[in-house]
Design an enzyme around this catalytic site. Structure first.
Site, PDB file in Angstrom:
ATOM      1  N   THR A  85       0.807  -1.409  -0.033  1.00 34.92           N
ATOM      2  CA  THR A  85      -0.022  -0.102   0.082  1.00 34.92           C
ATOM      3  C   THR A  85       1.087   1.296   0.003  1.00 34.92           C
ATOM      4  O   THR A  85       1.096   2.114   0.927  1.00 34.92           O
ATOM      5  CB  THR A  85      -0.901  -0.021   1.283  1.00 34.92           C
ATOM      6  N   ARG A 149       9.739  -6.289  11.441  1.00 32.72           N
ATOM      7  CA  ARG A 149      11.073  -5.360  11.185  1.00 32.72           C
ATOM      8  C   ARG A 149      11.819  -5.917  10.200  1.00 32.72           C
ATOM      9  O   ARG A 149      12.290  -7.147  10.301  1.00 32.72           O
ATOM     10  CB  ARG A 149      11.707  -5.146  12.551  1.00 32.72           C
ATOM     11  N   GLU A 150      12.220  -5.204   9.143  1.00 29.40           N
ATOM     12  CA  GLU A 150      13.112  -5.618   8.305  1.00 29.40           C
ATOM     13  C   GLU A 150      14.328  -5.888   9.027  1.00 29.40           C
ATOM     14  O   GLU A 150      15.098  -5.307   9.904  1.00 29.40           O
ATOM     15  CB  GLU A 150      13.504  -4.744   7.250  1.00 29.40           C
ATOM     16  N   LYS A 206      -1.977  -0.893  13.978  1.00 28.10           N
ATOM     17  CA  LYS A 206      -0.728  -1.005  13.142  1.00 28.10           C
ATOM     18  C   LYS A 206      -0.159   0.569  12.749  1.00 28.10           C
ATOM     19  O   LYS A 206       1.036   0.755  13.052  1.00 28.10           O
ATOM     20  CB  LYS A 206      -0.809  -1.572  11.679  1.00 28.10           C
ATOM     21  N   LEU A 252      15.344   5.637  20.721  1.00 25.76           N
ATOM     22  CA  LEU A 252      15.872   6.993  21.021  1.00 25.76           C
ATOM     23  C   LEU A 252      17.290   7.160  20.512  1.00 25.76           C
ATOM     24  O   LEU A 252      18.304   7.868  21.051  1.00 25.76           O
ATOM     25  CB  LEU A 252      15.575   7.176  22.557  1.00 25.76           C
ATOM     26  N   CYS A 262       8.029   1.710   5.678  1.00 22.99           N
ATOM     27  CA  CYS A 262       7.061   1.937   6.370  1.00 22.99           C
ATOM     28  C   CYS A 262       6.556   3.071   7.067  1.00 22.99           C
ATOM     29  O   CYS A 262       5.585   3.819   6.898  1.00 22.99           O
ATOM     30  CB  CYS A 262       6.791   0.548   7.443  1.00 22.99           C
ATOM     31  N   LYS A 265       5.803   6.558   4.996  1.00 24.57           N
ATOM     32  CA  LYS A 265       4.449   6.543   4.110  1.00 24.57           C
ATOM     33  C   LYS A 265       3.294   6.056   5.275  1.00 24.57           C
ATOM     34  O   LYS A 265       2.419   6.665   5.130  1.00 24.57           O
ATOM     35  CB  LYS A 265       4.622   5.473   3.161  1.00 24.57           C
ATOM     36  N   LYS A 325      18.300   1.059   6.845  1.00 29.27           N
ATOM     37  CA  LYS A 325      19.085   0.511   8.343  1.00 29.27           C
ATOM     38  C   LYS A 325      19.824  -0.422   7.935  1.00 29.27           C
ATOM     39  O   LYS A 325      19.947  -0.854   6.903  1.00 29.27           O
ATOM     40  CB  LYS A 325      17.864   0.526   9.235  1.00 29.27           C
ATOM     41  N   ARG A 332      14.431   2.131   0.237  1.00 30.08           N
ATOM     42  CA  ARG A 332      13.122   2.877   0.006  1.00 30.08           C
ATOM     43  C   ARG A 332      13.069   4.004   1.207  1.00 30.08           C
ATOM     44  O   ARG A 332      13.510   3.838   2.419  1.00 30.08           O
ATOM     45  CB  ARG A 332      11.840   2.046   0.340  1.00 30.08           C
TER      46      ARG A 332
HETATM   47  C1  UDX Z   1       9.096  -0.376  11.162  1.00 28.83           C
HETATM   48  C2  UDX Z   1       8.450  -1.062  12.564  1.00 28.83           C
HETATM   49  O1  UDX Z   1       9.515  -1.073  13.487  1.00 28.83           O
HETATM   50  C3  UDX Z   1       8.013  -2.495  12.412  1.00 28.83           C
HETATM   51  O2  UDX Z   1       7.261  -3.009  13.566  1.00 28.83           O
HETATM   52  C4  UDX Z   1       6.961  -2.142  11.095  1.00 28.83           C
HETATM   53  O3  UDX Z   1       6.309  -3.389  10.829  1.00 28.83           O
HETATM   54  C5  UDX Z   1       7.391  -1.503   9.909  1.00 28.83           C
HETATM   55  O4  UDX Z   1       7.912  -0.567  10.330  1.00 28.83           O
HETATM   56  P1  UDX Z   1      11.149  -1.213   9.829  1.00 28.83           P
HETATM   57  O5  UDX Z   1      10.823  -0.198   8.566  1.00 28.83           O
HETATM   58  O6  UDX Z   1      11.850  -2.441   9.390  1.00 28.83           O
HETATM   59  O7  UDX Z   1      10.113  -1.681  10.810  1.00 28.83           O
HETATM   60  O8  UDX Z   1      12.368  -0.428  10.588  1.00 28.83           O
HETATM   61  P2  UDX Z   1      12.589   0.053  11.951  1.00 28.83           P
HETATM   62  O9  UDX Z   1      13.692  -0.645  12.643  1.00 28.83           O
HETATM   63  O10 UDX Z   1      11.613   0.258  12.694  1.00 28.83           O
HETATM   64  O11 UDX Z   1      13.483   1.464  11.908  1.00 28.83           O
HETATM   65  C6  UDX Z   1      13.043   2.340  11.014  1.00 28.83           C
HETATM   66  C7  UDX Z   1      13.970   3.603  10.876  1.00 28.83           C
HETATM   67  O12 UDX Z   1      14.063   4.206  11.998  1.00 28.83           O
HETATM   68  C8  UDX Z   1      15.264   3.258  10.291  1.00 28.83           C
HETATM   69  O13 UDX Z   1      15.638   4.179   9.265  1.00 28.83           O
HETATM   70  C9  UDX Z   1      16.137   3.434  11.584  1.00 28.83           C
HETATM   71  O14 UDX Z   1      17.481   3.871  11.067  1.00 28.83           O
HETATM   72  C10 UDX Z   1      15.353   4.552  12.183  1.00 28.83           C
HETATM   73  N1  UDX Z   1      15.658   4.613  13.575  1.00 28.83           N
HETATM   74  C11 UDX Z   1      15.307   3.396  14.184  1.00 28.83           C
HETATM   75  C12 UDX Z   1      16.335   5.790  13.943  1.00 28.83           C
HETATM   76  O15 UDX Z   1      16.738   6.733  13.434  1.00 28.83           O
HETATM   77  N2  UDX Z   1      16.573   5.731  15.463  1.00 28.83           N
HETATM   78  C13 UDX Z   1      16.182   4.666  16.255  1.00 28.83           C
HETATM   79  O16 UDX Z   1      16.392   4.736  17.427  1.00 28.83           O
HETATM   80  C14 UDX Z   1      15.605   3.568  15.758  1.00 28.83           C
END
Ligand code: UDX
Length: 436
Positions: A85, A149-150, A206, A252, A262, A265, A325, A332
């Site tokens: 989506t 989470r990826e 979600k 944090l 995710c 968007k 990450k 993306r």
């Molecule tokens: C996220 C949600 O965590 C997950 O539950 C959902 O199903 C999909 O979206 P994801 O996109 O895989 O998962 O990544 P996540 O580990 O959440 O990190 C998201 C972004 O935040 C990354 O770019 C990461 O670098 C950033 N981040 C994360 C920070 O900048 N600081 C932090 O402390 C944690």
């Protein structure tokens, strides 16, 4: 149980393989022939630790197959919808084209009593509409959001921290919830919270979870902005407030902010949906969350420019990271790549390295120079910026060793993941995000 999974992208491919790994017979269905061809050979179309193993085990066991033929969904008891989506091209709302197409294609293959389990992230209110469309088939819709989470997608699918099932009222809903409990039997047996709700709550769980996580990251990044004008250190601040169990230290991490398929968007789609519902002001703060997040990319770029005294022309800048990450090849909405592109736009020569994401990055941004070998990428750099905190760049990169490779010892730590004292001791000028 016999299951079908419609949509074999990140969510669907992992879900199909994970369900086969816990004993179900699963068919994954997608319209993309090349994706189905590679999955059928046990090859994951993206980097996800643990996925290749469960894909090939599932295929070898005969329990897992992939096809473009929707008729293969016939006979499955539960049909998962895991299509994308994405953000609309001309707005903030979610593009529902793929969900609608998947439902249309599935309807002729449904039997009375089948369960259709929606996993895609959708605007609240979608499930109620889909349930009406399914009514004539005798199938029951449940909304079963995914929190993976990826990088940890397999673990998060097989052993999630909670399961949520949005179901219709009455016996039909109770039966549907029982069937989902059976699907997720290993997690249910070990006592994983299984929360049964109505459709709207399940859909909101979600987006609320992702909005909260995005807000937490932007909160600490806002504190980083204040730290920058006061001389405070945001990493110590995060440690100190994180010891309060009500706050917690996770998410944090101040730096160049969040990206990926995710969080960005989902907060935008949530804002758009709230506005449609006449409650835009309730989540108005998410616009600020988005704005803070994007400002941190600019800040990282500015640190590099300032470190080079404003002169970017013909400067070699090495960017460590491209994925949004670590443990992912996903670019993306990657803040890492955005920073690289902005630096290039200022006239610098930008070399990017990343352990997994280079092929994806090169496809989208051919104007950058891509080098696979980290040390090769560092050679001759006038400044280095860390934008994805892969182990190879944090503990794995010795500042003394890196100093031998570069032309100028300038390091910008876009993820606050380096030992500032060690880098300074090796003669580097170190800049963190929200750190003195
Ligand atoms: C996220 C949600 O965590 C997950 O539950 C959902 O199903 C999909 O979206 P994801 O996109 O895989 O998962 O990544 P996540 O580990 O959440 O990190 C998201 C972004 O935040 C990354 O770019 C990461 O670098 C950033 N981040 C994360 C920070 O900048 N600081 C932090 O402390 C944690």
């Amino acid at each position: 149980m016999k299951l079908s999974v419609i949509g074999c992208g990140y969510l669907g491919a992992v879900h199909a393989a994970a369900m086969a790994s816990i004993g179900h017979e699963v068919v994954g269905i997608d319209v993309d022939e090349s994706k189905i061809a590679s999955l059928s050979q046990g090859e994951a179309p993206f980097f996800e630790p643990g996925l290749p193993e469960i894909l090939s085990d599932g295929i070898a066991s005969g329990r897992l197959s992939f096809t473009t033929d929707m008729a293969q969904a016939d006979g499955a008891e539960v049909h998962f919808i895991g299509v994308g989506t994405p953000q609309q091209k001309d707005g903030y709302a979610a593009d529902m084209t793929y969900v609608n197409a998947a439902i249309d294609a599935l309807i002729p293959h449904l039997q009375p009593g089948d369960i259709v389990a929606g996993k895609s992230t959708v605007p609240v209110g979608t499930a109620a509409g889909l349930a009406e469309r399914l009514a004539s088939t005798g199938a029951t819709l449940v909304w079963n959001p995914e929190f993976l989470r990826e990088g940890f997608a397999v673990k998060d699918t097989v052993d999630p921290d909670r399961l949520v099932a949005g179901v219709p009222l009455g016996d039909e809903g109770a039966r549907a919830a029982d069937i989902l409990r059976e699907v997720y039997h290993p997690a249910v047996a070990k006592g994983t919270p299984f929360i049964v709700t109505d459709y709207a709550t399940a859909e909101l769980v979600k987006v609320a979870a992702n909005a909260f996580l995005a807000t937490k990251i932007s909160f600490i990044n806002a504190m980083a902005e204040i730290a920058e004008v006061t001389g405070a250190d945001v990493t110590q601040l995060a440690d100190a407030i994180g010891h309060d169990a009500r706050i917690g230290r996770r998410f944090l991490g101040a730096g160049i902010g969040f990206g990926g398929g995710c969080l960005p968007k989902d907060i935008r789609a949530f804002t758009a949906r709230a506005e449609e519902l006449g409650r835009g002001e309730s989540v108005g703060f998410l616009r600020e969350v988005d704005a803070i997040n994007l400002r941190r990319r600019e800040r990282a770029v500015q640190l590099v420019v300032d470190a080079l005294h404003g002169d970017m022309f013909k400067k070699n800048i090495t960017v460590l990271g491209a994925a949004f990450k670590p443990h992912s090849d996903d670019i993306r909405d990657s803040p890492a790549l955005d920073v690289a592109v902005r630096l290039r736009g200022l006239g610098a020569w930008v070399t990017v390295t990343d352990p997994e994401a280079l092929h994806n990055a090169a496809r989208v941004h051919p104007q950058l120079n891509y080098v696979e070998d980290r040390d090769e990428a560092l050679r001759g750099a006038d400044a280095v910026i860390v934008v994805t905190e892969w182990d190879e760049y944090r503990g794995g990169l010795d500042p003394e060793h890196a100093a031998q490779l570069v032309a100028g010892r300038v390091i910008v730590d876009g993820r606050n993941c380096l030992d500032a004292a060690a880098w300074r001791a090796a003669g580097w000028t170190y800049y963190g995000m929200g750190r003195p």
